[in-house]
Design a protein around this motif. Structure first.
Motif, PDB file in Angstrom:
ATOM      1  N   ARG A  35      -4.650  -9.155   2.712  1.00 33.08           N
ATOM      2  CA  ARG A  35      -3.890 -10.136   1.948  1.00 33.08           C
ATOM      3  C   ARG A  35      -3.040  -9.446   0.879  1.00 33.08           C
ATOM      4  NH1 ARG A  35      -4.689 -13.096  -2.815  1.00 33.08           N
ATOM      5  NH2 ARG A  35      -3.561 -15.095  -2.859  1.00 33.08           N
ATOM      6  N   GLU A  36      -3.610  -8.464   0.187  1.00 28.92           N
ATOM      7  CA  GLU A  36      -2.855  -7.719  -0.826  1.00 28.92           C
ATOM      8  C   GLU A  36      -1.665  -7.005  -0.186  1.00 28.92           C
ATOM      9  OE1 GLU A  36      -3.547  -3.829  -3.768  1.00 28.92           O
ATOM     10  OE2 GLU A  36      -5.235  -4.693  -2.653  1.00 28.92           O
ATOM     11  N   LEU A  37      -1.886  -6.396   0.967  1.00 32.72           N
ATOM     12  CA  LEU A  37      -0.810  -5.710   1.676  1.00 32.72           C
ATOM     13  C   LEU A  37       0.283  -6.689   2.082  1.00 32.72           C
ATOM     14  CD1 LEU A  37       0.200  -3.079   3.133  1.00 32.72           C
ATOM     15  CD2 LEU A  37      -1.069  -3.882   5.134  1.00 32.72           C
ATOM     16  N   ALA A  38      -0.108  -7.860   2.587  1.00 32.57           N
ATOM     17  CA  ALA A  38       0.875  -8.845   3.035  1.00 32.57           C
ATOM     18  C   ALA A  38       1.667  -9.435   1.878  1.00 32.57           C
ATOM     19  CB  ALA A  38       0.165  -9.958   3.806  1.00 32.57           C
ATOM     20  N   LEU A  39       1.004  -9.705   0.757  1.00 30.48           N
ATOM     21  CA  LEU A  39       1.725 -10.218  -0.418  1.00 30.48           C
ATOM     22  C   LEU A  39       2.761  -9.207  -0.898  1.00 30.48           C
ATOM     23  CD1 LEU A  39      -1.169 -11.887  -2.449  1.00 30.48           C
ATOM     24  CD2 LEU A  39       0.830 -13.058  -1.472  1.00 30.48           C
ATOM     25  N   ASP A  40       2.404  -7.935  -0.867  1.00 28.53           N
ATOM     26  CA  ASP A  40       3.341  -6.889  -1.285  1.00 28.53           C
ATOM     27  C   ASP A  40       4.516  -6.815  -0.317  1.00 28.53           C
ATOM     28  OD1 ASP A  40       3.988  -4.624  -3.067  1.00 28.53           O
ATOM     29  OD2 ASP A  40       3.657  -3.407  -1.275  1.00 28.53           O
ATOM     30  N   ALA A  41       4.243  -6.967   0.977  1.00 29.45           N
ATOM     31  CA  ALA A  41       5.313  -6.936   1.967  1.00 29.45           C
ATOM     32  C   ALA A  41       6.284  -8.092   1.759  1.00 29.45           C
ATOM     33  CB  ALA A  41       4.717  -6.978   3.372  1.00 29.45           C
ATOM     34  N   ILE A  42       5.750  -9.296   1.509  1.00 30.22           N
ATOM     35  CA  ILE A  42       6.613 -10.453   1.272  1.00 30.22           C
ATOM     36  C   ILE A  42       7.473 -10.222   0.034  1.00 30.22           C
ATOM     37  CG2 ILE A  42       6.624 -12.899   0.642  1.00 30.22           C
ATOM     38  CD1 ILE A  42       4.076 -13.205   2.342  1.00 30.22           C
ATOM     39  N   ALA A  43       6.873  -9.722  -1.039  1.00 29.02           N
ATOM     40  CA  ALA A  43       7.601  -9.496  -2.288  1.00 29.02           C
ATOM     41  C   ALA A  43       8.735  -8.491  -2.102  1.00 29.02           C
ATOM     42  CB  ALA A  43       6.637  -9.016  -3.370  1.00 29.02           C
ATOM     43  N   LYS A  44       8.546  -7.514  -1.222  1.00 30.86           N
ATOM     44  CA  LYS A  44       9.552  -6.460  -1.019  1.00 30.86           C
ATOM     45  C   LYS A  44      10.466  -6.741   0.172  1.00 30.86           C
ATOM     46  CE  LYS A  44       6.662  -2.828  -3.055  1.00 30.86           C
ATOM     47  NZ  LYS A  44       5.866  -1.593  -2.816  1.00 30.86           N
ATOM     48  N   GLY A  45      10.284  -7.887   0.821  1.00 33.10           N
ATOM     49  CA  GLY A  45      11.118  -8.209   1.965  1.00 33.10           C
ATOM     50  C   GLY A  45      10.857  -7.319   3.162  1.00 33.10           C
ATOM     51  N   GLN A  46       9.618  -6.855   3.313  1.00 36.55           N
ATOM     52  CA  GLN A  46       9.261  -5.958   4.398  1.00 36.55           C
ATOM     53  C   GLN A  46       8.436  -6.687   5.463  1.00 36.55           C
ATOM     54  OE1 GLN A  46       6.963  -3.110   2.110  1.00 36.55           O
ATOM     55  NE2 GLN A  46       8.660  -1.651   2.032  1.00 36.55           N
ATOM     56  N   THR A  47       8.409  -6.098   6.651  1.00 38.19           N
ATOM     57  CA  THR A  47       7.427  -6.506   7.646  1.00 38.19           C
ATOM     58  C   THR A  47       6.115  -5.781   7.332  1.00 38.19           C
ATOM     59  OG1 THR A  47       7.937  -4.693   9.154  1.00 38.19           O
ATOM     60  CG2 THR A  47       9.245  -6.720   9.384  1.00 38.19           C
ATOM     61  N   LEU A  48       5.032  -6.223   7.964  1.00 42.76           N
ATOM     62  CA  LEU A  48       3.765  -5.524   7.762  1.00 42.76           C
ATOM     63  C   LEU A  48       3.852  -4.089   8.265  1.00 42.76           C
ATOM     64  CD1 LEU A  48       1.057  -8.207   8.634  1.00 42.76           C
ATOM     65  CD2 LEU A  48       1.376  -7.038   6.437  1.00 42.76           C
ATOM     66  N   ALA A  49       4.566  -3.871   9.360  1.00 41.79           N
ATOM     67  CA  ALA A  49       4.727  -2.507   9.878  1.00 41.79           C
ATOM     68  C   ALA A  49       5.455  -1.634   8.862  1.00 41.79           C
ATOM     69  CB  ALA A  49       5.483  -2.531  11.202  1.00 41.79           C
ATOM     70  N   ALA A  53       3.970   1.661   6.885  1.00 34.46           N
ATOM     71  CA  ALA A  53       4.667   2.944   6.989  1.00 34.46           C
ATOM     72  C   ALA A  53       5.045   3.484   5.617  1.00 34.46           C
ATOM     73  CB  ALA A  53       5.911   2.783   7.858  1.00 34.46           C
ATOM     74  N   ALA A  54       5.413   2.585   4.697  1.00 29.46           N
ATOM     75  CA  ALA A  54       5.843   3.025   3.366  1.00 29.46           C
ATOM     76  C   ALA A  54       4.704   3.655   2.574  1.00 29.46           C
ATOM     77  CB  ALA A  54       6.419   1.838   2.597  1.00 29.46           C
ATOM     78  N   ARG A  55       3.475   3.339   2.923  1.00 27.14           N
ATOM     79  CA  ARG A  55       2.331   3.854   2.179  1.00 27.14           C
ATOM     80  C   ARG A  55       1.790   5.164   2.749  1.00 27.14           C
ATOM     81  NH1 ARG A  55      -0.048   0.224  -1.378  1.00 27.14           N
ATOM     82  NH2 ARG A  55       1.007  -1.805  -1.459  1.00 27.14           N
ATOM     83  N   GLY A  56       2.316   5.595   3.873  1.00 27.87           N
ATOM     84  CA  GLY A  56       1.839   6.838   4.456  1.00 27.87           C
ATOM     85  C   GLY A  56       0.482   6.667   5.119  1.00 27.87           C
ATOM     86  N   GLU A  57      -0.141   7.806   5.437  1.00 26.91           N
ATOM     87  CA  GLU A  57      -1.409   7.792   6.150  1.00 26.91           C
ATOM     88  C   GLU A  57      -2.509   8.440   5.334  1.00 26.91           C
ATOM     89  OE1 GLU A  57      -1.128   9.620   9.951  1.00 26.91           O
ATOM     90  OE2 GLU A  57      -0.073   7.933  10.872  1.00 26.91           O
ATOM     91  N   GLY A  58      -3.674   7.808   5.349  1.00 25.42           N
ATOM     92  CA  GLY A  58      -4.860   8.394   4.743  1.00 25.42           C
ATOM     93  C   GLY A  58      -5.720   9.056   5.805  1.00 25.42           C
ATOM     94  N   ALA A  59      -6.992   9.176   5.528  1.00 25.03           N
ATOM     95  CA  ALA A  59      -7.917   9.854   6.428  1.00 25.03           C
ATOM     96  C   ALA A  59      -8.086   9.084   7.734  1.00 25.03           C
ATOM     97  CB  ALA A  59      -9.271  10.017   5.745  1.00 25.03           C
ATOM     98  N   GLU A  60      -8.377   9.814   8.809  1.00 22.51           N
ATOM     99  CA  GLU A  60      -8.643   9.182  10.090  1.00 22.51           C
ATOM    100  C   GLU A  60     -10.016   8.510  10.078  1.00 22.51           C
ATOM    101  OE1 GLU A  60      -7.769  10.872  13.807  1.00 22.51           O
ATOM    102  OE2 GLU A  60      -6.129  12.143  13.073  1.00 22.51           O
TER     103      GLU A  60
END
Length: 330
Positions: A35-49, A53-60
């Motif tokens: 939900r936090e990720l989706a709210l941030d995406a809506i605020a920035k006009g981004q898709t979830l993908a 991608a904008a946050r990069g990758e953490g550990a596998e």
């Protein structure tokens, strides 16, 4: 391109979000809930993908190992469970060709169609309108709020007064209402829309009672275009042995309604467009062990799996202790 989002809680209670593509899964840095990720995406006009991608990758992450350890949560929740709404629609799936033909033959021969049959046939006739048009409204029901949501591996609890605790293998749409009241579909989940079929069969007007139950979601939120043909299996295990198993179908190719039509008839009500709320909407099924005469028992384990989801949804059935509710006058 489709991918999956999952929610994770480690052994110390720290939450994180996982993004998975094919067999590779990694942590999403800087976010603790979908939900936090989706709210941030809506605020920035981004898709979830784009947000992932904008946050990069953490550990596998080894998803199978984390599921086995009980560290994967339902892939959506809300910090205030009253702001997560669980609802669903029924009589939306065509079932097998044989079953569909049988329904039509019985409908044609019956002197008077049942309300269920009329609703089903009306959906077949008008549940897939042209783009931009409104089709036939479906059966609709309320299941509860976020306190009734069970994650993968959790127990599905039938009330002490329940006459049945039966599985319903299906897909659920997950939605977040944006700040301007726009519903955003985040994706789809594998789901068990747990119901009381004996109560429903006794009198169809008791459908509302039969649906006020818990429900479970698989660990993965499938993000991207909704698959139109989903094929899976639903089974019940008792003492470790399979006592019932059957394939199930979902996706629009196997439904009498489009997702868009079902979504319209849910979100047309303004009270379901309250900013910040989460909605879990179950799309229905045509496959039930109850229809084959199975009576479940506490201790049974429901298991549902379907591609393109990679993890099964398993939940054990338990019965709540008896309780008498007394109302006190003030």
């Amino acid at each position: 391109m489709r991918f999956r989002l999952l929610q994770h809680r480690d052994s110390e209670g720290v939450r994180s979000v996982i993004a998975a593509r094919d067999d590779r899964a990694t942590l999403v840095p800087g976010v603790t809930s979908v939900r936090e990720l989706a709210l941030d995406a809506i605020a920035k006009g981004q898709t979830l993908a784009e947000a992932v991608a904008a946050r990069g990758e953490g550990a596998e992450v080894d998803l199978a190992a984390e599921l086995a350890a009980g560290r994967l949560l339902a892939p959506i929740d809300h910090e205030d469970s009253a702001h997560l709404v669980m609802t669903g629609t029924g009589l939306t799936h065509l079932g097998s060709a044989e079953g569909r033909d049988k329904m039509h033959r019985e409908a044609a021969a019956a002197e008077k169609q049942t309300d269920s049959m009329r609703m089903f046939l009306e959906g077949v006739e008008g549940g897939k309108p042209a783009a931009g048009q409104v089709g036939q409204q479906p059966e609709w029901f309320y299941k509860g709020d976020g306190s009734q949501l069970v994650g993968p591996g959790g127990q599905l609890t039938m009330p002490d007064f329940a006459q049945d605790g039966g599985e319903e293998p299906e897909l659920a749409g997950i939605y977040l209402i944006g700040p301007d009241g726009t519903p955003h579909r985040l994706g789809l989940c594998l789901a068990n829309e747990f119901s009381d079929h004996v109560t429903e069969r006794h009198n169809y007007l008791w459908l509302a009672h039969s649906k006020l139950r818990q429900a479970s979601l698989g660990a993965e939120l499938l993000v991207g275009d909704a698959p139109t043909d989903v094929r899976g299996a639903s089974r019940i295990l008792r003492d470790g042995a399979v006592i019932w198993e059957k394939p199930f179908l979902s996706g629009e190719e196997n439904m009498s309604h489009t997702l868009a039509n079902l979504e319209h008839h849910h979100f047309k009500y303004a009270n379901f467009r309250r900013p910040g709320d989460i909605h879990v909407h179950f799309f229905g099924t045509a496959t039930l062990s109850f229809s084959d005469g199975v009576r479940t028992e506490p201790g049974d384990v429901f298991e549902i799996e379907a591609a393109p989801f990679t993890l099964p949804l398993r939940n054990a059935l338990v019965r709540a202790d008896a309780a008498v509710v007394e109302v006190k006058a003030l």
